[in-house]
Structure formats: C-alpha cells, structure tokens
Scaffold this motif. Structure first.
Motif, PDB file in Angstrom:
ATOM      1  N   MET A 136      10.053   8.866  -1.856  1.00 20.82           N
ATOM      2  CA  MET A 136      10.101   9.173  -3.271  1.00 20.82           C
ATOM      3  C   MET A 136       9.597   7.990  -4.106  1.00 20.82           C
ATOM      4  SD  MET A 136      13.266  10.386  -5.670  1.00 20.82           S
ATOM      5  CE  MET A 136      13.883   8.871  -6.347  1.00 20.82           C
ATOM      6  N   GLU A 137      10.036   6.795  -3.775  1.00 25.20           N
ATOM      7  CA  GLU A 137       9.648   5.613  -4.554  1.00 25.20           C
ATOM      8  C   GLU A 137       8.141   5.375  -4.490  1.00 25.20           C
ATOM      9  OE1 GLU A 137       9.872   2.260  -7.028  1.00 25.20           O
ATOM     10  OE2 GLU A 137      11.215   3.960  -6.719  1.00 25.20           O
ATOM     11  N   ASN A 138       7.545   5.554  -3.312  1.00 24.07           N
ATOM     12  CA  ASN A 138       6.107   5.345  -3.193  1.00 24.07           C
ATOM     13  C   ASN A 138       5.309   6.431  -3.916  1.00 24.07           C
ATOM     14  OD1 ASN A 138       6.197   2.908  -1.884  1.00 24.07           O
ATOM     15  ND2 ASN A 138       5.927   3.758   0.150  1.00 24.07           N
ATOM     16  N   ARG A 139       5.814   7.661  -3.958  1.00 26.41           N
ATOM     17  CA  ARG A 139       5.138   8.701  -4.737  1.00 26.41           C
ATOM     18  C   ARG A 139       5.159   8.338  -6.218  1.00 26.41           C
ATOM     19  NH1 ARG A 139       7.812  11.953  -1.050  1.00 26.41           N
ATOM     20  NH2 ARG A 139       9.468  12.441  -2.530  1.00 26.41           N
ATOM     21  N   ARG A 140       6.282   7.809  -6.682  1.00 25.55           N
ATOM     22  CA  ARG A 140       6.395   7.384  -8.083  1.00 25.55           C
ATOM     23  C   ARG A 140       5.393   6.271  -8.369  1.00 25.55           C
ATOM     24  NH1 ARG A 140       8.708   3.572 -11.297  1.00 25.55           N
ATOM     25  NH2 ARG A 140       9.407   2.354  -9.534  1.00 25.55           N
ATOM     26  N   LYS A 141       5.319   5.276  -7.485  1.00 27.16           N
ATOM     27  CA  LYS A 141       4.376   4.170  -7.665  1.00 27.16           C
ATOM     28  C   LYS A 141       2.940   4.674  -7.708  1.00 27.16           C
ATOM     29  CE  LYS A 141       7.084   0.620  -5.321  1.00 27.16           C
ATOM     30  NZ  LYS A 141       7.137  -0.258  -4.128  1.00 27.16           N
ATOM     31  N   LEU A 142       2.612   5.604  -6.824  1.00 28.58           N
ATOM     32  CA  LEU A 142       1.257   6.145  -6.761  1.00 28.58           C
ATOM     33  C   LEU A 142       0.907   6.880  -8.052  1.00 28.58           C
ATOM     34  CD1 LEU A 142      -1.343   6.777  -5.226  1.00 28.58           C
ATOM     35  CD2 LEU A 142      -0.152   8.753  -4.227  1.00 28.58           C
ATOM     36  N   ALA A 143       1.805   7.714  -8.535  1.00 30.85           N
ATOM     37  CA  ALA A 143       1.549   8.469  -9.767  1.00 30.85           C
ATOM     38  C   ALA A 143       1.365   7.528 -10.957  1.00 30.85           C
ATOM     39  CB  ALA A 143       2.694   9.451 -10.022  1.00 30.85           C
ATOM     40  N   ILE A 144       2.189   6.500 -11.045  1.00 32.61           N
ATOM     41  CA  ILE A 144       2.093   5.544 -12.152  1.00 32.61           C
ATOM     42  C   ILE A 144       0.805   4.732 -12.038  1.00 32.61           C
ATOM     43  CG2 ILE A 144       3.128   3.451 -13.133  1.00 32.61           C
ATOM     44  CD1 ILE A 144       5.885   4.719 -12.456  1.00 32.61           C
ATOM     45  N   ALA A 145       0.453   4.291 -10.829  1.00 32.95           N
ATOM     46  CA  ALA A 145      -0.774   3.519 -10.642  1.00 32.95           C
ATOM     47  C   ALA A 145      -1.993   4.325 -11.055  1.00 32.95           C
ATOM     48  CB  ALA A 145      -0.898   3.078  -9.178  1.00 32.95           C
TER      49      ALA A 145
ATOM     50  N   LEU B 129      -6.288   4.536  -3.290  1.00 32.83           N
ATOM     51  CA  LEU B 129      -6.397   5.450  -2.153  1.00 32.83           C
ATOM     52  C   LEU B 129      -6.084   4.748  -0.841  1.00 32.83           C
ATOM     53  CD1 LEU B 129      -9.601   7.504  -3.069  1.00 32.83           C
ATOM     54  CD2 LEU B 129      -7.204   8.232  -3.224  1.00 32.83           C
ATOM     55  N   ASN B 130      -6.558   3.504  -0.678  1.00 33.36           N
ATOM     56  CA  ASN B 130      -6.251   2.735   0.529  1.00 33.36           C
ATOM     57  C   ASN B 130      -4.753   2.491   0.648  1.00 33.36           C
ATOM     58  OD1 ASN B 130      -8.965   2.631   1.152  1.00 33.36           O
ATOM     59  ND2 ASN B 130      -9.252   0.545   0.411  1.00 33.36           N
ATOM     60  N   TRP B 131      -4.104   2.123  -0.464  1.00 35.63           N
ATOM     61  CA  TRP B 131      -2.650   1.917  -0.470  1.00 35.63           C
ATOM     62  C   TRP B 131      -1.942   3.210  -0.079  1.00 35.63           C
ATOM     63  CZ3 TRP B 131       1.434   4.134  -2.993  1.00 35.63           C
ATOM     64  CH2 TRP B 131       2.643   3.463  -2.903  1.00 35.63           C
ATOM     65  N   GLN B 132      -2.418   4.324  -0.637  1.00 38.18           N
ATOM     66  CA  GLN B 132      -1.822   5.622  -0.322  1.00 38.18           C
ATOM     67  C   GLN B 132      -1.919   5.908   1.180  1.00 38.18           C
ATOM     68  OE1 GLN B 132      -3.639   8.952  -2.313  1.00 38.18           O
ATOM     69  NE2 GLN B 132      -2.104  10.384  -1.571  1.00 38.18           N
ATOM     70  N   ASP B 133      -3.092   5.660   1.755  1.00 39.93           N
ATOM     71  CA  ASP B 133      -3.282   5.888   3.190  1.00 39.93           C
ATOM     72  C   ASP B 133      -2.419   4.953   4.031  1.00 39.93           C
ATOM     73  OD1 ASP B 133      -5.124   7.875   2.646  1.00 39.93           O
ATOM     74  OD2 ASP B 133      -6.871   6.597   3.020  1.00 39.93           O
ATOM     75  N   GLU B 134      -2.405   3.667   3.682  1.00 42.02           N
ATOM     76  CA  GLU B 134      -1.622   2.686   4.435  1.00 42.02           C
ATOM     77  C   GLU B 134      -0.132   3.006   4.410  1.00 42.02           C
ATOM     78  OE1 GLU B 134      -2.596  -1.071   2.674  1.00 42.02           O
ATOM     79  OE2 GLU B 134      -4.685  -0.985   3.375  1.00 42.02           O
ATOM     80  N   ASN B 135       0.334   3.550   3.299  1.00 45.00           N
ATOM     81  CA  ASN B 135       1.756   3.858   3.154  1.00 45.00           C
ATOM     82  C   ASN B 135       2.082   5.314   3.455  1.00 45.00           C
ATOM     83  OD1 ASN B 135       3.213   1.345   1.960  1.00 45.00           O
ATOM     84  ND2 ASN B 135       1.205   1.432   0.978  1.00 45.00           N
ATOM     85  N   GLU B 136       1.072   6.065   3.893  1.00 47.34           N
ATOM     86  CA  GLU B 136       1.237   7.471   4.272  1.00 47.34           C
ATOM     87  C   GLU B 136       1.963   8.271   3.199  1.00 47.34           C
ATOM     88  OE1 GLU B 136       3.048   7.412   8.134  1.00 47.34           O
ATOM     89  OE2 GLU B 136       1.313   6.448   9.053  1.00 47.34           O
ATOM     90  N   VAL B 137       1.468   8.141   1.974  1.00 46.58           N
ATOM     91  CA  VAL B 137       2.092   8.811   0.831  1.00 46.58           C
ATOM     92  C   VAL B 137       1.373  10.127   0.569  1.00 46.58           C
ATOM     93  CG1 VAL B 137       2.665   8.640  -1.624  1.00 46.58           C
ATOM     94  CG2 VAL B 137       2.718   6.595  -0.183  1.00 46.58           C
ATOM     95  N   GLU B 138       2.126  11.206   0.557  1.00 46.66           N
ATOM     96  CA  GLU B 138       1.593  12.509   0.179  1.00 46.66           C
ATOM     97  C   GLU B 138       2.215  12.893  -1.155  1.00 46.66           C
ATOM     98  OE1 GLU B 138       1.692  15.551   3.123  1.00 46.66           O
ATOM     99  OE2 GLU B 138       1.205  14.152   4.736  1.00 46.66           O
TER     100      GLU B 138
END
Length: 67
Positions: free
Chosen positions: A1-10, A36-45
């Motif tokens: 959840m936290e990484n999805r929030r970070k991705l949306a804000i970024a 996008l690289n951060w998203q892939d590295e952190n496996e964020v969907e």
C-alpha cells in the motif's frame, strides 16, 4: 500500500512539474523512466483509478500555528 501511494504521488508530481514548465520534455521522460524503473524494482502494481486518486492540498490562508 505504501509503495502504491508513493508511486501515485511521484507520478502526479512529475506531471505537474512538466505541465507547469519546470521540466522539459526530455527531463520529463527521464523522470518518468526513473519512476517506471522504481516501480519495476519494487514490484508495484497500481490501477489507473489509484493513480488518479492522488491530489495536492493547498490552503492560501494557512498559518504556522495551524500546524
């Protein structure tokens, strides 16, 4: 959840900076690729709805003692 929030804000911040002229097209593409690289590295969907749910809050009448 936290990484999805970070991705949306970024992504919201990247888009805002580009639209407002703070980032050139080239810089925007570089930042977008890093996100996008951060998203892939952190496996964020994340869904489009979740991406679009991020928002900014600004209060022109805010005073230091309010926080």
């Amino acid at each position: 959840m936290e990484n999805r929030r970070k991705l949306a804000i970024a992504d919201l911040c990247r888009g805002f900076l580009h639209v407002q002229g703070f980032l050139t097209d080239s810089e925007n593409e570089k930042v977008h690729q890093r996100i996008l690289n951060w998203q892939d590295e952190n496996e964020v969907e994340i869904t489009e709805e979740q991406m679009l749910s991020a928002d900014f809050t600004y209060d022109d009448n805010a005073k230091e003692e309010d926080y």
